[in-house]
Motif scaffolding. Structure first.
Motif, PDB file in Angstrom:
ATOM      1  N   GLU A  23      -0.702 -18.343  14.574  1.00 50.50           N
ATOM      2  CA  GLU A  23       0.620 -18.359  15.376  1.00 50.50           C
ATOM      3  C   GLU A  23       0.966 -17.338  16.166  1.00 50.50           C
ATOM      4  O   GLU A  23      -0.357 -17.250  16.250  1.00 50.50           O
ATOM      5  N   SER A  24       1.772 -17.136  17.116  1.00 49.85           N
ATOM      6  CA  SER A  24       2.175 -16.112  17.779  1.00 49.85           C
ATOM      7  C   SER A  24       1.640 -14.993  17.297  1.00 49.85           C
ATOM      8  O   SER A  24       0.103 -14.582  18.265  1.00 49.85           O
ATOM      9  N   TRP A  25       1.668 -14.820  16.381  1.00 49.56           N
ATOM     10  CA  TRP A  25       1.127 -13.122  15.906  1.00 49.56           C
ATOM     11  C   TRP A  25       0.044 -13.689  16.010  1.00 49.56           C
ATOM     12  O   TRP A  25      -1.125 -12.161  15.773  1.00 49.56           O
ATOM     13  N   GLN A  26      -0.499 -14.263  14.899  1.00 49.21           N
ATOM     14  CA  GLN A  26      -2.516 -13.909  14.683  1.00 49.21           C
ATOM     15  C   GLN A  26      -2.635 -14.643  16.306  1.00 49.21           C
ATOM     16  O   GLN A  26      -3.793 -13.624  16.099  1.00 49.21           O
ATOM     17  N   ARG A  27      -2.166 -15.037  17.105  1.00 49.39           N
ATOM     18  CA  ARG A  27      -3.113 -14.692  18.344  1.00 49.39           C
ATOM     19  C   ARG A  27      -3.597 -13.830  18.547  1.00 49.39           C
ATOM     20  O   ARG A  27      -4.886 -13.604  19.317  1.00 49.39           O
ATOM     21  N   LEU A  28      -2.432 -12.710  18.888  1.00 53.07           N
ATOM     22  CA  LEU A  28      -2.402 -11.342  19.374  1.00 53.07           C
ATOM     23  C   LEU A  28      -3.121 -10.850  18.577  1.00 53.07           C
ATOM     24  O   LEU A  28      -3.839 -10.169  18.871  1.00 53.07           O
TER      25      LEU A  28
END
Length: 143
Positions: A23-28
């Motif tokens: 997910e986007s938050w995980q990537r960051l």
């Protein structure tokens, strides 16, 4: 006199490879954690401290860009093996780390699994451009 518009080509490369299903938050989050390991162990990747025109000091950052890639779980596993075989400086983030809340538990979660069994979601590597490119074979630039 140097031309400020001349591109700088670095001999070495900093790269992060993320699993494509994050997910986007995980990537960051994973990217931030992974590159922190490189900066702490490889002082040559860190530039000089910053300051604004008022003299307010800021922490130094990487001297060069961090390139972010993505790939399948299989791509990540293969890249991990290639990074190990080339003895490149690396940091890993496994899926288990999403369930922990501190450094001690993070290290214990990684230590509990043999290298070939790690459920990798991220890998950061640093080294000569050609070697890093070979490690990242099959990955694509992050969109």
């Amino acid at each position: 006199m140097s031309n400020e518009n001349t591109a700088v080509r670095f001999e070495n490369k900093i790269a992060v490879l993320l699993r494509e299903d994050l997910e986007s938050w995980q990537r960051l989050n994973v990217t931030a954690f992974l590159v922190s390991g490189l900066g702490s162990e490889l002082p040559e990747v860190i530039g000089e401290p910053y300051a604004d025109s008022d003299g307010t000091p800021y922490l130094p950052m990487f001297r060069q860009p961090v390139l972010v890639f993505e790939g399948t779980k299989e791509t990540l596993t293969a890249a991990h093996g290639r990074a190990l075989s080339r003895a490149l400086p690396r940091s890993v983030f496994t899926s288990d780390l999403f369930a922990t809340g501190n450094d001690r538990d993070n290290r214990a979660a990684v230590r509990a699994v043999p290298k070939d069994g790690l459920d990798l979601v991220g890998l950061a590597v640093y080294g000569p451009r050609n070697a890093v490119d070979k490690v990242l074979k099959g990955a694509r630039m992050h969109p």
